[in-house]
Design a protein around this motif. Structure first.
Motif, PDB file in Angstrom:
ATOM      1  N   ARG A 208      16.767  43.984  93.776  1.00 35.73           N
ATOM      2  CA  ARG A 208      16.447  42.597  94.136  1.00 35.73           C
ATOM      3  C   ARG A 208      17.724  41.781  94.303  1.00 35.73           C
ATOM      4  O   ARG A 208      18.714  42.004  93.620  1.00 35.73           O
ATOM      5  CB  ARG A 208      15.617  41.914  93.030  1.00 35.73           C
ATOM      6  N   ASN A 209      17.659  40.804  95.208  1.00 36.93           N
ATOM      7  CA  ASN A 209      18.624  39.697  95.240  1.00 36.93           C
ATOM      8  C   ASN A 209      20.075  40.150  95.290  1.00 36.93           C
ATOM      9  O   ASN A 209      20.906  39.754  94.477  1.00 36.93           O
ATOM     10  CB  ASN A 209      18.414  38.795  94.015  1.00 36.93           C
ATOM     11  N   SER A 235      14.395  40.524  98.885  1.00 40.32           N
ATOM     12  CA  SER A 235      15.435  39.519  99.125  1.00 40.32           C
ATOM     13  C   SER A 235      16.833  40.108  99.017  1.00 40.32           C
ATOM     14  O   SER A 235      17.713  39.571  98.343  1.00 40.32           O
ATOM     15  CB  SER A 235      15.273  38.356  98.133  1.00 40.32           C
ATOM     16  N   THR A 236      17.040  41.217  99.721  1.00 40.15           N
ATOM     17  CA  THR A 236      18.357  41.845  99.677  1.00 40.15           C
ATOM     18  C   THR A 236      19.275  41.245 100.726  1.00 40.15           C
ATOM     19  O   THR A 236      18.841  40.754 101.761  1.00 40.15           O
ATOM     20  CB  THR A 236      18.244  43.359  99.887  1.00 40.15           C
ATOM     21  N   GLY A 237      20.568  41.325 100.448  1.00 38.40           N
ATOM     22  CA  GLY A 237      21.580  40.767 101.323  1.00 38.40           C
ATOM     23  C   GLY A 237      22.177  41.799 102.243  1.00 38.40           C
ATOM     24  O   GLY A 237      21.488  42.421 103.035  1.00 38.40           O
ATOM     25  N   TYR A 256      11.435  43.961 101.736  1.00 40.47           N
ATOM     26  CA  TYR A 256      10.714  42.744 102.081  1.00 40.47           C
ATOM     27  C   TYR A 256      11.652  41.533 102.023  1.00 40.47           C
ATOM     28  O   TYR A 256      12.524  41.443 101.168  1.00 40.47           O
ATOM     29  CB  TYR A 256       9.558  42.504 101.111  1.00 40.47           C
ATOM     30  N   ASP A 257      11.412  40.595 102.935  1.00 44.89           N
ATOM     31  CA  ASP A 257      12.101  39.301 102.896  1.00 44.89           C
ATOM     32  C   ASP A 257      13.617  39.451 102.813  1.00 44.89           C
ATOM     33  O   ASP A 257      14.288  38.842 101.970  1.00 44.89           O
ATOM     34  CB  ASP A 257      11.596  38.468 101.711  1.00 44.89           C
ATOM     35  N   ILE A 258      14.166  40.272 103.718  1.00 43.29           N
ATOM     36  CA  ILE A 258      15.616  40.383 103.806  1.00 43.29           C
ATOM     37  C   ILE A 258      16.190  38.994 104.082  1.00 43.29           C
ATOM     38  O   ILE A 258      15.695  38.263 104.928  1.00 43.29           O
ATOM     39  CB  ILE A 258      16.003  41.361 104.924  1.00 43.29           C
ATOM     40  N   VAL A 259      17.242  38.630 103.352  1.00 44.15           N
ATOM     41  CA  VAL A 259      17.747  37.262 103.453  1.00 44.15           C
ATOM     42  C   VAL A 259      18.474  37.053 104.774  1.00 44.15           C
ATOM     43  O   VAL A 259      18.918  38.003 105.429  1.00 44.15           O
ATOM     44  CB  VAL A 259      18.681  36.920 102.280  1.00 44.15           C
TER      45      VAL A 259
END
Length: 461
Positions: A208-209, A235-237, A256-259
């Motif tokens: 995560r993150n 939410s990976t960078g 999911y939800d790649i930043v």
């Protein structure tokens, strides 16, 4: 007074400090490590009964206290270990404080072939790097167990490093905390979990993150014959899984939800600015130093998603200066309905690619600059001019290459985004001694599978 008490075998009971011991039956019970350290008696075996740290300890001649398996006070005691090691033996702080020193202690104690089981639900906060150095270890995290990088730790290169060979990992759940809540001032590499040994197996794990810094990543593999299976990314960078190993297999990954990508400035280099495009899998070498080409890589059942409108890629294989081997991809899904950046899937410097089951959805109304055609090379250039891309989009950049005082080519260093028509290329010839060069932008579509170098392409139904 004579001892008239007898065991079942008819032998007299032994008494130690008024506590009876029948054969190997232990009846000296203590509640804590503090009580064990302070114990002054004659028993050679005692039991701690408190859950979490419970266990049997034998007296030993000497030892070094590690607060888990060896306890030293009045006497030295060693835990009897008949199965897995439990992190609860070291009573790591949960949800508060910094547990890094506790887990480094555990990593130092865990022997070759040892199994560490993390059992107590809660978050282990790490404020510095933890290195597990030995071969053949296994780490199993039960549901509810999480690791997280501590706030304001801006110089960590690798948060957790597993450097041994033939190691297995199950259920790792690691929160990069955007590398300690850092933005552009992060000075470490920003690797969350690194597997530098050969033949590791990573299964059923979560990352995560992660940070958007150029070298940042969630899981980082640098050894040979690695298997990564069943990873969920939130939410990976920069890169969720960075593969710099050889003969790597990655399967069953959902990101999911790649930043959003960001324009990044290297700390200490104010003129070093570039867009950081974010990826699910990034393959950029066959070992830590990219000293040889990879033989093959296999990526199966990979899904990348973001609802943002910037640069995203699902799989990028770019072996840079090395000419790589075979790339095998099956069931790759790119779900970026609003994205406008290029290179959803990109392969550079490889010998063969086999693809089966490719699905891309990369929307948005804008386009990017994929290449530049030199229309007039000009003449008299003693140094390379700079160029600007003038149009309704943003971000496109390029570098001019001069040969024999003429413009030989323009290398795209940033494709830009959101262009509805080709931007005009403006040459700044001041101080170069040359003039007359002109070039044209070549646009690319948004939904893109990009190849570079020679290859054999097999697209099988």
């Amino acid at each position: 007074m004579s001892n008239n008490l007898r065991t079942r075998d008819g032998n007299p009971f032994n008494f130690v400090d008024g506590i009876k011991i029948e054969g190997n039956d232990i009846t000296v019970n203590l509640q804590s490590y503090a009580a064990l350290r302070a114990y002054p008696g004659k028993a050679t075996t005692v039991r701690i009964t408190t859950p979490g740290i419970a266990g049997v300890f034998n007296k030993i001649p000497t030892g070094t206290d590690n607060s888990g398996t060896v306890i030293v006070g009045t006497f030295a005691w060693q835990r009897v270990i008949e199965g897995d090691y439990l992190d609860s033996w070291w009573a790591p702080p949960l949800n508060v404080s910094d547990a890094a020193s506790v887990y480094q202690n555990i990593a130092n104690v865990l022997p070759e072939g040892g199994v560490l089981r993390c059992t107590t639900s809660g978050t282990r906060i790490l404020g510095q790097s933890v290195v597990f150095p030995r071969d053949f270890i296994r780490v199993i995290c039960e549901p509810g167990v999480k690791f997280k990088q501590k706030d304001d730790t801006l110089s960590i290169n690798t948060l957790i490093d597993f450097s041994g060979d033939y190691c297995d990992f199950y259920g790792l759940d690691v929160d990069g905390n955007v590398a300690g809540n850092a933005t552009s001032n992060y000075i470490g590499r920003g690797e969350i979990v690194k597997f530098s040994g050969n033949r590791p197996t990573i299964k059923n794990s979560v990352i995560r993150n992660t940070h958007v810094k150029n070298l940042a990543c969630g899981f980082y593999v640098t050894g040979k014959d690695s298997v990564i299976e069943g990873v969920t990314c939130f939410s990976t960078g920069r890169v969720a899984i960075r593969d710099r190993g050889n003969r790597t297999t990655v399967r069953d990954v959902c990101a999911y939800d790649i930043v959003d990508a960001t324009r990044f400035t290297e700390p200490g280099s104010p003129n070093s600015q570039y867009w950081i495009g974010n990826r699910v899998i990034g393959k950029d070498g066959a070992d830590e130093n990219n000293s040889f080409a990879f033989d093959w890589v296999r990526y199966e059942n990979i899904y990348g998603h973001s609802s943002g409108s910037s640069y995203y890629s699902t799989v990028v294989v770019d072996d840079s200066t090395r000419y790589g081997g075979r790339v095998i991809c099956e069931n790759i899904t790119c779900d970026y309905p609003n994205a406008t950046g290029p290179d959803v899937i990109k392969f550079v410097n490889f010998r063969r690619v086999d693809i089966r089951g490719l699905s891309t959805f990369n929307g948005g109304s804008g386009k990017s600059v994929y290449s530049v055609r030199v229309d007039n090379p000009g003449d008299g250039y003693m140094s390379a001019p700079t160029i600007s891309f003038v149009g309704d989009g943003t971000g496109a950049q390029g570098t001019v290459v001069i040969h024999q005082n003429k413009v030989q080519e323009i290398i795209i260093t940033d494709h830009g985004k959101n262009y509805t028509s080709p931007p005009t290329i403006v040459f700044n010839n001041t101080g170069t001694g040359g003039s007359g060069a002109s070039a044209t932008s070549i646009m690319g579509t948004n939904s893109c599978l990009r190849f570079q170098r020679d290859f054999i392409f097999q697209n099988q139904p």
